[in-house]
Motif scaffolding. Sequence first.
Motif, PDB file in Angstrom:
ATOM      1  N   ALA A 131       0.843  -1.207   0.000  1.00  0.00           N
ATOM      2  CA  ALA A 131       0.000   0.000   0.000  1.00  0.00           C
ATOM      3  C   ALA A 131       0.872   1.249   0.000  1.00  0.00           C
ATOM      4  O   ALA A 131       0.595   2.216  -0.711  1.00  0.00           O
ATOM      5  CB  ALA A 131      -0.932  -0.010   1.216  1.00  0.00           C
ATOM      6  N   ALA A 187      -6.184  -9.099   4.475  1.00  0.00           N
ATOM      7  CA  ALA A 187      -6.040  -7.848   3.718  1.00  0.00           C
ATOM      8  C   ALA A 187      -6.818  -6.718   4.386  1.00  0.00           C
ATOM      9  O   ALA A 187      -6.315  -5.605   4.542  1.00  0.00           O
ATOM     10  CB  ALA A 187      -6.510  -8.061   2.272  1.00  0.00           C
ATOM     11  N   PHE A 207      -8.262  -6.072  -4.607  1.00  0.00           N
ATOM     12  CA  PHE A 207      -8.532  -5.201  -3.458  1.00  0.00           C
ATOM     13  C   PHE A 207      -8.290  -3.739  -3.838  1.00  0.00           C
ATOM     14  O   PHE A 207      -7.476  -3.463  -4.730  1.00  0.00           O
ATOM     15  CB  PHE A 207      -7.607  -5.562  -2.286  1.00  0.00           C
ATOM     16  CG  PHE A 207      -7.744  -6.991  -1.815  1.00  0.00           C
ATOM     17  CD1 PHE A 207      -8.740  -7.358  -0.917  1.00  0.00           C
ATOM     18  CD2 PHE A 207      -6.877  -7.976  -2.290  1.00  0.00           C
ATOM     19  CE1 PHE A 207      -8.872  -8.676  -0.491  1.00  0.00           C
ATOM     20  CE2 PHE A 207      -7.006  -9.299  -1.873  1.00  0.00           C
ATOM     21  CZ  PHE A 207      -8.004  -9.641  -0.982  1.00  0.00           C
ATOM     22  N   THR A 208      -8.971  -2.848  -3.149  1.00  0.00           N
ATOM     23  CA  THR A 208      -8.650  -1.421  -3.268  1.00  0.00           C
ATOM     24  C   THR A 208      -8.245  -0.932  -1.878  1.00  0.00           C
ATOM     25  O   THR A 208      -8.762  -1.421  -0.870  1.00  0.00           O
ATOM     26  CB  THR A 208      -9.848  -0.581  -3.765  1.00  0.00           C
ATOM     27  OG1 THR A 208     -10.983  -0.923  -2.977  1.00  0.00           O
ATOM     28  CG2 THR A 208     -10.146  -0.853  -5.215  1.00  0.00           C
ATOM     29  N   PHE A 209      -7.338   0.049  -1.851  1.00  0.00           N
ATOM     30  CA  PHE A 209      -6.861   0.504  -0.554  1.00  0.00           C
ATOM     31  C   PHE A 209      -7.749   1.593   0.007  1.00  0.00           C
ATOM     32  O   PHE A 209      -8.042   2.575  -0.669  1.00  0.00           O
ATOM     33  CB  PHE A 209      -5.409   0.995  -0.649  1.00  0.00           C
ATOM     34  CG  PHE A 209      -4.765   1.118   0.710  1.00  0.00           C
ATOM     35  CD1 PHE A 209      -4.549  -0.005   1.491  1.00  0.00           C
ATOM     36  CD2 PHE A 209      -4.404   2.356   1.201  1.00  0.00           C
ATOM     37  CE1 PHE A 209      -3.974   0.089   2.747  1.00  0.00           C
ATOM     38  CE2 PHE A 209      -3.825   2.467   2.470  1.00  0.00           C
ATOM     39  CZ  PHE A 209      -3.614   1.343   3.234  1.00  0.00           C
ATOM     40  N   TRP A 240      -7.084  -3.041   3.073  1.00  0.00           N
ATOM     41  CA  TRP A 240      -7.451  -3.406   1.694  1.00  0.00           C
ATOM     42  C   TRP A 240      -8.871  -3.980   1.673  1.00  0.00           C
ATOM     43  O   TRP A 240      -9.155  -4.949   2.373  1.00  0.00           O
ATOM     44  CB  TRP A 240      -6.502  -4.451   1.123  1.00  0.00           C
ATOM     45  CG  TRP A 240      -5.100  -3.995   0.849  1.00  0.00           C
ATOM     46  CD1 TRP A 240      -4.002  -4.199   1.648  1.00  0.00           C
ATOM     47  CD2 TRP A 240      -4.633  -3.298  -0.308  1.00  0.00           C
ATOM     48  NE1 TRP A 240      -2.887  -3.662   1.055  1.00  0.00           N
ATOM     49  CE2 TRP A 240      -3.239  -3.101  -0.149  1.00  0.00           C
ATOM     50  CE3 TRP A 240      -5.246  -2.817  -1.477  1.00  0.00           C
ATOM     51  CZ2 TRP A 240      -2.453  -2.444  -1.101  1.00  0.00           C
ATOM     52  CZ3 TRP A 240      -4.476  -2.167  -2.429  1.00  0.00           C
ATOM     53  CH2 TRP A 240      -3.084  -1.988  -2.233  1.00  0.00           C
ATOM     54  N   LYS A 284      -4.644  -0.308  -6.076  1.00  0.00           N
ATOM     55  CA  LYS A 284      -5.376  -1.570  -6.161  1.00  0.00           C
ATOM     56  C   LYS A 284      -4.353  -2.698  -6.130  1.00  0.00           C
ATOM     57  O   LYS A 284      -3.164  -2.477  -6.397  1.00  0.00           O
ATOM     58  CB  LYS A 284      -6.198  -1.634  -7.446  1.00  0.00           C
ATOM     59  CG  LYS A 284      -7.322  -0.610  -7.513  1.00  0.00           C
ATOM     60  CD  LYS A 284      -8.216  -0.872  -8.704  1.00  0.00           C
ATOM     61  CE  LYS A 284      -9.342   0.152  -8.773  1.00  0.00           C
ATOM     62  NZ  LYS A 284      -9.126   1.097  -9.891  1.00  0.00           N
TER      63      LYS A 284
END
Length: 324
Positions: A183, A297, A320-322, A302, A191
């Motif tokens: 991240a 995550a 995943f998106t942060f 995430w 992502k």
Amino acid sequence: MVAAVARKRLPQPSSDTPSFETDVLEGLRATPKQVPAKYFYDAAGSHLFERITELPEYYPTRCEMKTLREHAADIARLVPQGAALVEFGSGSSKKARILLRAAPKLAAYVPVDICGEMIEQEAIELRADFPQLKVLPVTADICNPFDLPDEAKAAPERIGFFPGSTIGNFEPHEASAFLRNAANILEAGAKLIIGVDLIKPVEVLNAAYNDAAGVTARFNLNLLTRINRELGGTFRLNTFEHHAFYNRERHRIEMHLASLKRQKVKVAGETIEFRAGETIHTENSYKYSAESLAALARGVGWLPAGSWTDARKYFSIQAFTFAG
Ligand code: AVJ
């Protein structure tokens, strides 16, 4: 000789980056004995791993490639115009090519690998195959923080790619540290697309790490060949045996090298004693459920953005998106 010249141009590892020698000696002095799995991948080890991925018993690579191909268009929907794809531990970039083909919106591809020679060679081929794409290789150990090239930093968004269930080599706390580090490296709007091997019947798991042709055994034993060559080791390969088994409590395959007899071995001038049957723990390959990876995550910020698997649910690709 080419390798020696190329190596000189690389930044020297800082004092907090342990070397092969330090890691091996510390691991062999410890009880139980252990050596980090990342040291499997010298030239011979990388070649043996490629052969493993083609074995009938070793399903992960085939399952992941099939899922990537089948869902490439869907996965590519995560990619905004001008984004950069950053692959952690890219090796031969075979899986990234599937995404690069499906997502022409990508402006840059950053393969990151500890083996500089391999990614520089691969970059030449990628540039020929994807003339619109900026290919910006970075030689780094993905376990440590590293800098992205300016052109990747300038992209509107960076998408991490960590296929192959390499995350399974980390202890769960290391996996979450890796996800946090990713991240930080990928920055705002990051992502991440991760491939992870799933928990499944134990017979299937055990067979994948005990192939009939003995390639996984050679891969494991090659670590001793590498120690002999690079650290002046005196391991006799016919006095050690490949052991691999699923540890149900800890959801992991363990690989060991077992000494067939009581013996002394020299490594970098130091004498290491083995009891008969004593092992060097050479690898953990953790298996997750789709939910347990998502939970890990989520723990570091995430959030789920997609999940794909094969018909037998052997292997999972998750996005995943942060969220910070
Ligand atoms: C590259 C870490 C995903 O754990 O399956 C294959 C390495 N070791 N056979 C895995 C490996 C033995 C592989 N990973």
